[in-house]
Design a protein around this motif. Sequence first.
Motif, PDB file in Angstrom:
ATOM      1  N   LYS A   1       0.845  -1.191   0.000  1.00  0.00           N
ATOM      2  CA  LYS A   1       0.000   0.000   0.000  1.00  0.00           C
ATOM      3  C   LYS A   1       0.886   1.250   0.000  1.00  0.00           C
ATOM      4  CE  LYS A   1      -3.958  -2.020   2.344  1.00  0.00           C
ATOM      5  NZ  LYS A   1      -4.917  -1.872   3.451  1.00  0.00           N
ATOM      6  N   LEU A   2       0.299   2.386  -0.399  1.00  0.00           N
ATOM      7  CA  LEU A   2       1.027   3.646  -0.419  1.00  0.00           C
ATOM      8  C   LEU A   2       1.608   3.959   0.956  1.00  0.00           C
ATOM      9  CD1 LEU A   2       1.986   6.242  -1.741  1.00  0.00           C
ATOM     10  CD2 LEU A   2      -0.286   7.212  -1.312  1.00  0.00           C
ATOM     11  N   ARG A   3       0.888   3.682   2.006  1.00  0.00           N
ATOM     12  CA  ARG A   3       1.362   3.927   3.375  1.00  0.00           C
ATOM     13  C   ARG A   3       2.729   3.268   3.585  1.00  0.00           C
ATOM     14  NH1 ARG A   3      -2.738   2.268   5.409  1.00  0.00           N
ATOM     15  NH2 ARG A   3      -3.705   4.192   6.148  1.00  0.00           N
ATOM     16  N   TYR A   4       2.858   2.018   3.130  1.00  0.00           N
ATOM     17  CA  TYR A   4       4.119   1.294   3.275  1.00  0.00           C
ATOM     18  C   TYR A   4       5.234   1.990   2.494  1.00  0.00           C
ATOM     19  CZ  TYR A   4       7.684  -2.271   3.151  1.00  0.00           C
ATOM     20  OH  TYR A   4       8.876  -2.929   3.272  1.00  0.00           O
ATOM     21  N   ALA A   5       4.946   2.433   1.266  1.00  0.00           N
ATOM     22  CA  ALA A   5       5.959   3.107   0.453  1.00  0.00           C
ATOM     23  C   ALA A   5       6.445   4.382   1.136  1.00  0.00           C
ATOM     24  CB  ALA A   5       5.414   3.414  -0.938  1.00  0.00           C
ATOM     25  N   LEU A   6       5.530   5.143   1.719  1.00  0.00           N
ATOM     26  CA  LEU A   6       5.919   6.365   2.423  1.00  0.00           C
ATOM     27  C   LEU A   6       6.812   6.055   3.623  1.00  0.00           C
ATOM     28  CD1 LEU A   6       2.612   8.397   2.281  1.00  0.00           C
ATOM     29  CD2 LEU A   6       4.835   9.173   1.421  1.00  0.00           C
ATOM     30  N   VAL A   7       6.433   5.073   4.406  1.00  0.00           N
ATOM     31  CA  VAL A   7       7.237   4.707   5.572  1.00  0.00           C
ATOM     32  C   VAL A   7       8.606   4.190   5.119  1.00  0.00           C
ATOM     33  CG1 VAL A   7       7.421   3.102   7.525  1.00  0.00           C
ATOM     34  CG2 VAL A   7       5.271   4.311   7.085  1.00  0.00           C
ATOM     35  N   HIS A   8       8.621   3.380   4.062  1.00  0.00           N
ATOM     36  CA  HIS A   8       9.897   2.880   3.557  1.00  0.00           C
ATOM     37  C   HIS A   8      10.792   4.038   3.105  1.00  0.00           C
ATOM     38  CE1 HIS A   8      12.952   0.481   1.673  1.00  0.00           C
ATOM     39  NE2 HIS A   8      12.877   1.325   0.650  1.00  0.00           N
ATOM     40  N   MET A   9      10.227   5.011   2.393  1.00  0.00           N
ATOM     41  CA  MET A   9      11.045   6.136   1.912  1.00  0.00           C
ATOM     42  C   MET A   9      11.505   7.028   3.057  1.00  0.00           C
ATOM     43  SD  MET A   9      11.984   5.860  -1.134  1.00  0.00           S
ATOM     44  CE  MET A   9      12.767   7.460  -1.168  1.00  0.00           C
ATOM     45  N   ILE A  10      10.731   7.111   4.119  1.00  0.00           N
ATOM     46  CA  ILE A  10      11.197   7.834   5.312  1.00  0.00           C
ATOM     47  C   ILE A  10      12.434   7.129   5.868  1.00  0.00           C
ATOM     48  CG2 ILE A  10      10.650   8.344   7.733  1.00  0.00           C
ATOM     49  CD1 ILE A  10       7.727   8.892   6.722  1.00  0.00           C
ATOM     50  N   GLU A  11      12.369   5.820   5.977  1.00  0.00           N
ATOM     51  CA  GLU A  11      13.505   5.038   6.481  1.00  0.00           C
ATOM     52  C   GLU A  11      14.698   5.158   5.540  1.00  0.00           C
ATOM     53  OE1 GLU A  11      16.283   1.927   6.320  1.00  0.00           O
ATOM     54  OE2 GLU A  11      14.606   1.918   4.904  1.00  0.00           O
ATOM     55  N   GLU A  12      14.471   4.987   4.255  1.00  0.00           N
ATOM     56  CA  GLU A  12      15.548   5.029   3.255  1.00  0.00           C
ATOM     57  C   GLU A  12      16.227   6.401   3.230  1.00  0.00           C
ATOM     58  OE1 GLU A  12      17.542   3.416  -0.358  1.00  0.00           O
ATOM     59  OE2 GLU A  12      16.157   2.384   0.963  1.00  0.00           O
ATOM     60  N   THR A  13      15.423   7.448   3.182  1.00  0.00           N
ATOM     61  CA  THR A  13      15.975   8.800   3.125  1.00  0.00           C
ATOM     62  C   THR A  13      16.687   9.146   4.431  1.00  0.00           C
ATOM     63  OG1 THR A  13      14.197   9.411   1.605  1.00  0.00           O
ATOM     64  CG2 THR A  13      15.441  11.217   2.603  1.00  0.00           C
ATOM     65  N   GLY A  14      16.102   8.769   5.555  1.00  0.00           N
ATOM     66  CA  GLY A  14      16.732   9.030   6.847  1.00  0.00           C
ATOM     67  C   GLY A  14      18.067   8.323   6.988  1.00  0.00           C
ATOM     68  N   ARG A  15      18.130   7.073   6.549  1.00  0.00           N
ATOM     69  CA  ARG A  15      19.386   6.304   6.636  1.00  0.00           C
ATOM     70  C   ARG A  15      20.473   6.969   5.790  1.00  0.00           C
ATOM     71  NH1 ARG A  15      19.985   1.959   3.229  1.00  0.00           N
ATOM     72  NH2 ARG A  15      17.736   1.662   3.328  1.00  0.00           N
ATOM     73  N   HIS A  16      20.112   7.327   4.567  1.00  0.00           N
ATOM     74  CA  HIS A  16      21.111   7.932   3.691  1.00  0.00           C
ATOM     75  C   HIS A  16      21.445   9.368   4.088  1.00  0.00           C
ATOM     76  CE1 HIS A  16      21.598   4.456   1.295  1.00  0.00           C
ATOM     77  NE2 HIS A  16      20.348   4.442   0.858  1.00  0.00           N
ATOM     78  N   LEU A  17      20.523  10.052   4.747  1.00  0.00           N
ATOM     79  CA  LEU A  17      20.842  11.375   5.270  1.00  0.00           C
ATOM     80  C   LEU A  17      21.905  11.249   6.364  1.00  0.00           C
ATOM     81  CD1 LEU A  17      20.351  14.387   5.175  1.00  0.00           C
ATOM     82  CD2 LEU A  17      18.353  14.061   6.631  1.00  0.00           C
ATOM     83  N   GLY A  18      21.847  10.168   7.128  1.00  0.00           N
ATOM     84  CA  GLY A  18      22.908   9.899   8.111  1.00  0.00           C
ATOM     85  C   GLY A  18      24.251   9.680   7.436  1.00  0.00           C
ATOM     86  N   HIS A  19      24.237   8.954   6.312  1.00  0.00           N
ATOM     87  CA  HIS A  19      25.489   8.792   5.554  1.00  0.00           C
ATOM     88  C   HIS A  19      25.990  10.151   5.081  1.00  0.00           C
ATOM     89  CE1 HIS A  19      23.857   4.571   4.497  1.00  0.00           C
ATOM     90  NE2 HIS A  19      24.707   4.467   5.500  1.00  0.00           N
ATOM     91  N   LEU A  20      25.075  10.983   4.588  1.00  0.00           N
ATOM     92  CA  LEU A  20      25.476  12.313   4.112  1.00  0.00           C
ATOM     93  C   LEU A  20      26.049  13.158   5.246  1.00  0.00           C
ATOM     94  CD1 LEU A  20      22.609  13.140   1.597  1.00  0.00           C
ATOM     95  CD2 LEU A  20      25.032  12.790   1.063  1.00  0.00           C
ATOM     96  N   ASP A  21      25.499  13.015   6.461  1.00  0.00           N
ATOM     97  CA  ASP A  21      26.055  13.730   7.616  1.00  0.00           C
ATOM     98  C   ASP A  21      27.531  13.382   7.789  1.00  0.00           C
ATOM     99  OD1 ASP A  21      23.743  15.070   8.486  1.00  0.00           O
ATOM    100  OD2 ASP A  21      23.173  13.470   9.878  1.00  0.00           O
ATOM    101  N   LEU A  22      27.848  12.096   7.781  1.00  0.00           N
ATOM    102  CA  LEU A  22      29.237  11.649   7.967  1.00  0.00           C
ATOM    103  C   LEU A  22      30.130  12.073   6.808  1.00  0.00           C
ATOM    104  CD1 LEU A  22      28.565   8.045   9.302  1.00  0.00           C
ATOM    105  CD2 LEU A  22      29.427   9.995  10.602  1.00  0.00           C
ATOM    106  N   LEU A  23      29.626  11.919   5.589  1.00  0.00           N
ATOM    107  CA  LEU A  23      30.418  12.286   4.418  1.00  0.00           C
ATOM    108  C   LEU A  23      30.699  13.787   4.394  1.00  0.00           C
ATOM    109  CD1 LEU A  23      28.605  10.021   1.820  1.00  0.00           C
ATOM    110  CD2 LEU A  23      30.964   9.745   2.618  1.00  0.00           C
ATOM    111  N   ARG A  24      29.696  14.586   4.718  1.00  0.00           N
ATOM    112  CA  ARG A  24      29.880  16.040   4.690  1.00  0.00           C
ATOM    113  C   ARG A  24      30.862  16.483   5.776  1.00  0.00           C
ATOM    114  NH1 ARG A  24      27.459  20.694   2.185  1.00  0.00           N
ATOM    115  NH2 ARG A  24      29.006  22.278   2.706  1.00  0.00           N
ATOM    116  N   GLU A  25      30.709  15.957   6.972  1.00  0.00           N
ATOM    117  CA  GLU A  25      31.630  16.329   8.038  1.00  0.00           C
ATOM    118  C   GLU A  25      33.060  15.929   7.695  1.00  0.00           C
ATOM    119  OE1 GLU A  25      32.249  15.952  12.876  1.00  0.00           O
ATOM    120  OE2 GLU A  25      30.604  14.860  11.939  1.00  0.00           O
ATOM    121  N   SER A  26      33.224  14.762   7.080  1.00  0.00           N
ATOM    122  CA  SER A  26      34.558  14.311   6.689  1.00  0.00           C
ATOM    123  C   SER A  26      35.125  15.120   5.543  1.00  0.00           C
ATOM    124  CB  SER A  26      34.513  12.836   6.279  1.00  0.00           C
ATOM    125  OG  SER A  26      34.153  12.041   7.379  1.00  0.00           O
TER     126      SER A  26
END
Length: 166
Positions: A134-159
């Motif tokens: 369902k669309l609800r699942y896709a939204l929750v998945h993209m929140i998780e996916e984007t949040g995880r990769h935003l954490g990677h971007l935090d580390l990459l940017r600081e480095s």
Amino acid sequence: MSEITRIRPPQAADERATLNGVLDFLRSGVEVKLAGLTEEQAFAHPIHPTSLTPGGVVKHLTGTERFWFAIDFAGLDVEWPWPDDDPNGAFEIAPEDTVEGLLTAYRAECARSREVVAAASLDDLARGEGMTFKLRYALVHMIEETGRHLGHLDLLRESTDGKVGQ
């Protein structure tokens, strides 16, 4: 590059506004992490031994937006986001890639995703071939996916240049 506005998600809203607000807040964080980087910085590998680059993460997130919302959920006939030899990634930077080009593509894909989401109910089933979520699942998945990769971007940017924060 224009100023990037980050709007905190609503804290006392209905389910749709909450999900969309959290995802849009994370999406804007992705843009903030690339803002001000040169191509050299955005495509460098500041953390070893990983091959992740800030630009590569944004390229991957662009493909993920297209895959989950346009292709799998909406069943739209759009270009497959990943190369045949890298069916789940697209983290690799091509010689023609630029920071502005990657951000423009990301913004456009997020805008298409917002249109797909706005036109559907959270309980609508995906129309992509063989999809049962369902669309609800896709939204929750993209929140998780984007949040995880935003954490990677935090580390990459600081480095890369020491910049921390939102």
